[in-house]
Motif scaffolding. Structure first.
Motif, PDB file in Angstrom:
ATOM      1  N   SER A  61       0.821  -1.201   0.000  1.00 12.40           N
ATOM      2  CA  SER A  61       0.000   0.000   0.000  1.00 12.40           C
ATOM      3  C   SER A  61       0.863   1.262   0.000  1.00 12.40           C
ATOM      4  CB  SER A  61      -0.929  -0.012   1.212  1.00 12.40           C
ATOM      5  OG  SER A  61      -1.656   1.186   1.279  1.00 12.40           O
ATOM      6  N   ILE A  62       1.922   1.266   0.803  1.00 15.18           N
ATOM      7  CA  ILE A  62       2.835   2.417   0.851  1.00 15.18           C
ATOM      8  C   ILE A  62       3.497   2.617  -0.508  1.00 15.18           C
ATOM      9  CG2 ILE A  62       5.025   3.235   1.822  1.00 15.18           C
ATOM     10  CD1 ILE A  62       4.049   1.898   4.500  1.00 15.18           C
ATOM     11  N   ILE A  63       3.950   1.531  -1.130  1.00 10.60           N
ATOM     12  CA  ILE A  63       4.598   1.624  -2.441  1.00 10.60           C
ATOM     13  C   ILE A  63       3.601   2.105  -3.494  1.00 10.60           C
ATOM     14  CG2 ILE A  63       5.737   0.311  -4.277  1.00 10.60           C
ATOM     15  CD1 ILE A  63       7.466   0.835  -1.724  1.00 10.60           C
ATOM     16  N   ASP A  64       2.402   1.523  -3.514  1.00  9.50           N
ATOM     17  CA  ASP A  64       1.366   1.935  -4.471  1.00  9.50           C
ATOM     18  C   ASP A  64       1.086   3.431  -4.348  1.00  9.50           C
ATOM     19  OD1 ASP A  64       1.105  -0.725  -5.270  1.00  9.50           O
ATOM     20  OD2 ASP A  64      -0.756  -1.046  -4.144  1.00  9.50           O
ATOM     21  N   ASN A  65       0.893   3.907  -3.121  1.00  7.98           N
ATOM     22  CA  ASN A  65       0.588   5.322  -2.887  1.00  7.98           C
ATOM     23  C   ASN A  65       1.754   6.217  -3.295  1.00  7.98           C
ATOM     24  OD1 ASN A  65      -1.973   4.749  -1.926  1.00  7.98           O
ATOM     25  ND2 ASN A  65      -1.310   4.691   0.211  1.00  7.98           N
ATOM     26  N   THR A  66       2.976   5.797  -2.989  1.00  3.70           N
ATOM     27  CA  THR A  66       4.155   6.597  -3.340  1.00  3.70           C
ATOM     28  C   THR A  66       4.287   6.718  -4.850  1.00  3.70           C
ATOM     29  OG1 THR A  66       5.281   5.935  -1.313  1.00  3.70           O
ATOM     30  CG2 THR A  66       6.653   6.812  -3.084  1.00  3.70           C
ATOM     31  N   LEU A  67       4.110   5.618  -5.566  1.00  6.32           N
ATOM     32  CA  LEU A  67       4.212   5.663  -7.026  1.00  6.32           C
ATOM     33  C   LEU A  67       3.103   6.513  -7.638  1.00  6.32           C
ATOM     34  CD1 LEU A  67       5.264   1.993  -7.756  1.00  6.32           C
ATOM     35  CD2 LEU A  67       6.591   4.054  -8.290  1.00  6.32           C
ATOM     36  N   ARG A  68       1.938   6.465  -7.072  1.00  3.34           N
ATOM     37  CA  ARG A  68       0.822   7.259  -7.581  1.00  3.34           C
ATOM     38  C   ARG A  68       1.068   8.757  -7.332  1.00  3.34           C
ATOM     39  NH1 ARG A  68      -2.745   4.159  -6.100  1.00  3.34           N
ATOM     40  NH2 ARG A  68      -2.951   4.787  -3.926  1.00  3.34           N
ATOM     41  N   GLU A  69       1.579   9.096  -6.154  1.00  3.92           N
ATOM     42  CA  GLU A  69       1.796  10.498  -5.786  1.00  3.92           C
ATOM     43  C   GLU A  69       3.067  11.092  -6.369  1.00  3.92           C
ATOM     44  OE1 GLU A  69       1.696  10.499  -1.530  1.00  3.92           O
ATOM     45  OE2 GLU A  69      -0.380   9.776  -1.468  1.00  3.92           O
ATOM     46  N   CYS A  70       4.039  10.253  -6.703  1.00  4.11           N
ATOM     47  CA  CYS A  70       5.344  10.725  -7.170  1.00  4.11           C
ATOM     48  C   CYS A  70       5.737  10.014  -8.460  1.00  4.11           C
ATOM     49  CB  CYS A  70       6.408  10.479  -6.109  1.00  4.11           C
ATOM     50  SG  CYS A  70       6.047  11.140  -4.495  1.00  4.11           S
ATOM     51  N   PRO A  71       5.028  10.249  -9.556  1.00  2.56           N
ATOM     52  CA  PRO A  71       5.397   9.562 -10.795  1.00  2.56           C
ATOM     53  C   PRO A  71       6.782  10.012 -11.249  1.00  2.56           C
ATOM     54  CG  PRO A  71       3.731  11.233 -11.217  1.00  2.56           C
ATOM     55  CD  PRO A  71       3.919  11.169  -9.732  1.00  2.56           C
ATOM     56  N   TYR A  72       7.628   9.055 -11.579  1.00  2.86           N
ATOM     57  CA  TYR A  72       9.013   9.362 -11.907  1.00  2.86           C
ATOM     58  C   TYR A  72       9.606   8.206 -12.683  1.00  2.86           C
ATOM     59  CZ  TYR A  72      13.938  10.548 -11.426  1.00  2.86           C
ATOM     60  OH  TYR A  72      15.227  10.860 -11.683  1.00  2.86           O
ATOM     61  N   SER A  73      10.546   8.518 -13.532  1.00  5.47           N
ATOM     62  CA  SER A  73      11.316   7.493 -14.218  1.00  5.47           C
ATOM     63  C   SER A  73      12.712   8.038 -14.452  1.00  5.47           C
ATOM     64  CB  SER A  73      10.662   7.130 -15.545  1.00  5.47           C
ATOM     65  OG  SER A  73      11.490   6.271 -16.278  1.00  5.47           O
ATOM     66  N   THR A  74      13.735   7.343 -13.969  1.00  8.25           N
ATOM     67  CA  THR A  74      15.108   7.813 -14.144  1.00  8.25           C
ATOM     68  C   THR A  74      15.483   7.885 -15.611  1.00  8.25           C
ATOM     69  OG1 THR A  74      15.966   5.570 -13.865  1.00  8.25           O
ATOM     70  CG2 THR A  74      15.967   7.013 -11.917  1.00  8.25           C
ATOM     71  N   GLY A  75      14.865   7.076 -16.447  1.00  8.71           N
ATOM     72  CA  GLY A  75      15.189   7.056 -17.871  1.00  8.71           C
ATOM     73  C   GLY A  75      14.684   8.271 -18.623  1.00  8.71           C
ATOM     74  N   THR A  76      13.746   9.014 -18.041  1.00  8.42           N
ATOM     75  CA  THR A  76      13.169  10.164 -18.740  1.00  8.42           C
ATOM     76  C   THR A  76      13.493  11.485 -18.074  1.00  8.42           C
ATOM     77  OG1 THR A  76      11.106   9.982 -17.495  1.00  8.42           O
ATOM     78  CG2 THR A  76      11.228   8.805 -19.600  1.00  8.42           C
ATOM     79  N   MET A  77      14.230  11.443 -16.989  1.00  5.20           N
ATOM     80  CA  MET A  77      14.557  12.671 -16.271  1.00  5.20           C
ATOM     81  C   MET A  77      16.047  12.955 -16.400  1.00  5.20           C
ATOM     82  SD  MET A  77      11.633  13.505 -14.983  1.00  5.20           S
ATOM     83  CE  MET A  77      11.769  14.539 -13.554  1.00  5.20           C
ATOM     84  N   SER A  78      16.398  14.233 -16.396  1.00  7.39           N
ATOM     85  CA  SER A  78      17.805  14.583 -16.410  1.00  7.39           C
ATOM     86  C   SER A  78      18.380  14.395 -15.020  1.00  7.39           C
ATOM     87  CB  SER A  78      17.992  16.032 -16.855  1.00  7.39           C
ATOM     88  OG  SER A  78      17.368  16.893 -15.939  1.00  7.39           O
TER      89      SER A  78
END
Length: 142
Positions: free
Chosen positions: A115-132
């Motif tokens: 649940s913590i992981i699901d909520n974190t991913l939903r609230e903080c969308p991120y991908s190292t491959g697409t960010m500088s």
């Protein structure tokens, strides 16, 4: 969740905790396990990751320096810190709480952790491959 499984990197020196975390996240996520911070950082430098789970008790390095490095090189990468420390006044936990999206105290139930992981991913969308990154020597294979 998108059709592509979210990539989660987990680093902990304790194989029992790695197995427990992997089991908690095996339904719906692609999980990569690391038992050293060096292997984790090498992986992050060359792979797409959506979330990092970091043990506060790494024995091969100072966990706080790892989270600071990650926050500097991959700003915005969500970090969930796991710890067995139950002292709420522990100064290190105060730092981790400020530098991460969540601090999870061990032991935890698989449902609680997922649940913590699901909520974190939903609230903080991120991908190292697409960010500088803030490290000029860091390279991505896109």
């Amino acid at each position: 969740m998108s059709q592509t499984a979210k990539q989660i990197a987990v680093v902990d020196n304790n194989t029992q905790y790695l197995d427990a975390i992997s089991g908690a996240l095996s339904n719906g996520y692609s999980v990569r396990l690391f038992n050293s911070s060096d292997s984790l950082l090498d992986f992050l430098a060359n792979n797409d990751v959506n979330l990092l789970v970091l043990s506060a008790g790494l024995t091969d390095s100072y966990s706080l320096s790892v989270i600071l490095d990650v926050n500097h090189r991959w700003p915005g990468l969500p970090v969930v810190v796991t710890t067995g420390d139950t002292d709420p006044y522990n100064q290190m936990l105060v730092h981790y709480t400020k530098l991460s999206q969540a601090v999870v105290r061990l032991p935890f139930s698989q449902a609680q952790f997922q649940s913590i992981i699901d909520n974190t991913l939903r609230e903080c969308p991120y991908s190292t491959g697409t960010m500088s990154v803030n490290d000029s020597t860091h390279k991505h294979d896109n």
